[in-house]
Design an enzyme around this catalytic site. Structure first.
Site, PDB file in Angstrom:
ATOM      1  N   GLY A 285     -16.189   6.485  -0.647  1.00 17.14           N
ATOM      2  CA  GLY A 285     -15.312   5.387  -0.993  1.00 17.14           C
ATOM      3  C   GLY A 285     -15.879   4.018  -0.727  1.00 17.14           C
ATOM      4  N   ASP A 286     -17.174   3.908  -0.461  1.00 16.80           N
ATOM      5  CA  ASP A 286     -17.843   2.621  -0.276  1.00 16.80           C
ATOM      6  C   ASP A 286     -19.311   2.825  -0.634  1.00 16.80           C
ATOM      7  OD1 ASP A 286     -18.729   0.014   0.876  1.00 16.80           O
ATOM      8  OD2 ASP A 286     -16.704  -0.024   1.709  1.00 16.80           O
TER       9      ASP A 286
END
Length: 495
Positions: A285-286
């Site tokens: 997610g990053d």
């Protein structure tokens, strides 16, 4: 929610269709044939080794039932011998602690291996010791306890000054180590699961008073190897080696939801020397990988660069940030980094360097080689106005240096903006080089190779047409056209 890992269901037919779809664009130039062959070979290995783990994905073949755990140390201990119960309910923190204590007493005799058998082993954070191998069997899963009150608080990292999200202390990591030597975390593709869902929800609701902890963090240590395991759903950064030397990450799968899993970076080498990251699959997610070295005046004062880092043979995805990033916390400096044989698919950005006034430090001697972008909004980004600061006391005269950055063999399709180099009058980007680039684009406006305050050169023919800031050379590296102005700005964030 968007499904975490649709690539886990890749089938051979889908790969054939993808390759058929890519072929016309790629094969229009003989220079790109190597990239096609590399993707095909990597995809074949990727399929051959695939294995579904729960609802996730692993790039390793599934071990046979009852496969014995190899002995990698003079002594091998079993977690169950210390009272652990792998039912997913019993808290096994004390069992892990007793086992690590026993191993610590064997260090002078070569250390020991701790075998984690199949099962779900719930635990609060625990520490490793030197000369230790943590071996996770197939179907072994270490689960992080979700109650943050069971996670210890630690002082802020000295090169950050504060917790990354809050002033004051920060939560420790699920698996932690400090001042260690010769530590291995490996297995038959067992899993370390941070159960980060509750952390992400509390973060979004502003219910946490301290910075979330990583899944695995090892600090001030050397000779660290992580291989043949899956790391998933970290509360924060997944693997964070901090001020370490001689770190190897190999054959590791790292997973988190591609949306609504904030700051779940895959691997963040931070003020580290001599790092190899290879043969991994990362979808998080990053940033899949983010190389760091401290934040503003605290990183400048700590003064430990990240250097001599090799990243190769990776498949990565990041819908929120980038496949491979440098920064934005790079105040101790980053140098001698090679990123090669990288496939970035269905991502917001492929590779990015990010910094700002106040960072100080440098990013230099960076080589990107044989990169493939598939359906990526922005391919290459260099950004000099990433203005996140720990406090207002940063030195506005501390200007980072960005120089000697090469891009060789850049290919792909479905890219909206292939290059966006946003230097500034205060932070120009110097000695950038592009060679052998052919990227299929989805946007047809004129300025899709975007530049400002950048100096460098293009060697040979590249597509799309480069910005006017760069000098042009032919294939024999003879000057064809000198740039009229290196300060021309055509950055367009609307595209």
């Amino acid at each position: 929610m968007v499904e975490t890992l649709p690539v886990g269901r890749f089938q051979l037919q889908q790969h054939r269709l993808e390759l058929k779809r890519w072929a016309p664009a790629f094969l229009s130039s003989h220079k790109t044939l190597f990239s096609v062959l590399w993707i095909a070979a990597f995809a074949s290995v990727f399929l051959w080794q695939r294995n579904i783990v729960g609802d996730g994905f692993s790039i390793f073949g599934k071990a046979g039932p009852g496969r014995p755990m190899p002995k990698t140390r003079p002594f091998a201990l079993n977690l169950t011998d210390f009272g652990a119960v792998g039912d997913g309910v019993t808290v096994n923190t004390a069992a892990f602690e007793r086992a690590v204590l026993a191993i610590s007493k064997l260090g002078k005799r070569g250390g020991a291996q701790l075998n984690v058998p199949p099962g779900k082993w719930l635990t609060a954070p625990f520490n490793l010791t030197s000369h230790m191998t943590l071996f996770l069997a197939e179907d072994a899963e270490i689960l992080g306890i979700e109650d943050e009150r069971q996670w210890p608080l630690m002082p802020p990292l000295p090169s950050y000054g504060y917790g990354r999200e809050h002033h004051g202390p920060r939560y420790g990591s699920l698996i932690h180590g400090q001042n260690l030597k010769d530590v291995v975390i490996t297995g038959h593709n067992g899993t370390i699961n941070g159960q980060g869902q509750s952390w992400w929800k509390k973060y979004r609701q502003k219910l946490l008073n301290h910075t979330r902890g990583p899944l695995v963090q090892i600090m001030w240590s050397s000779d660290i190897v992580i291989s043949n395991i899956t790391l998933r759903d970290s509360p924060f950064w997944t693997f964070h080696p901090y001020d370490c030397k001689n770190v190897t990450v190999r054959n590791v799968t790292i997973l988190a939801p591609i949306f609504e899993a904030p700051n779940t970076d895959g691997i963040d080498p931070d003020s580290c020397d001599d790092v190899v990251i290879e043969d991994c699959y990362i979808s998080v997610g990053d940033d899949a990988i983010a190389i760091k070295s401290g934040w503003d005046q605290y990183g400048i004062s700590y003064g430990r660069p990240s250097r001599n880092i090799l990243i190769r043979n990776l498949i990565v995805r990041s819908m929120v940030s980038a496949g491979v990033s440098i920064g934005s916390e790079m105040s101790g400096g980053v140098s001698n980094v090679t990123v090669e044989n990288l496939l970035v698919w269905s991502s917001r950005r492929a590779v990015r360097i990010k910094t700002a006034v106040g960072r100080g430090g440098y990013v230099r001697h960076i080589t990107y080689r044989n990169l493939t972008f598939d359906n990526t909004r922005v391919g290459i980004v260099i950004k000099t106005d990433y203005n996140e600061h720990p406090d207002d006391d940063f030195d506005r005269k501390a200007l980072p240096i960005l120089e000697d950055i090469s891009f060789i063999g850049i290919h792909g399709q479905g890219v909206r903006v292939p290059v966006r180099i946003h230097g500034s009058e205060d932070i120009p980007v110097r000695n950038v080089m592009f060679r052998d680039m052919s990227v299929g684009i989805t946007y047809k406006k004129k300025h899709i190779f975007q530049c400002s305050f950048v100096q460098g050169r293009v060697i040979g023919t590249i597509f799309p047409a480069p910005c006017e800031n760069l000098d042009r050379y032919d294939e024999e590296e003879r000057l064809v056209k000198r740039s009229g102005s290196q300060n021309v700005t055509d950055i367009d964030y609307d595209i």
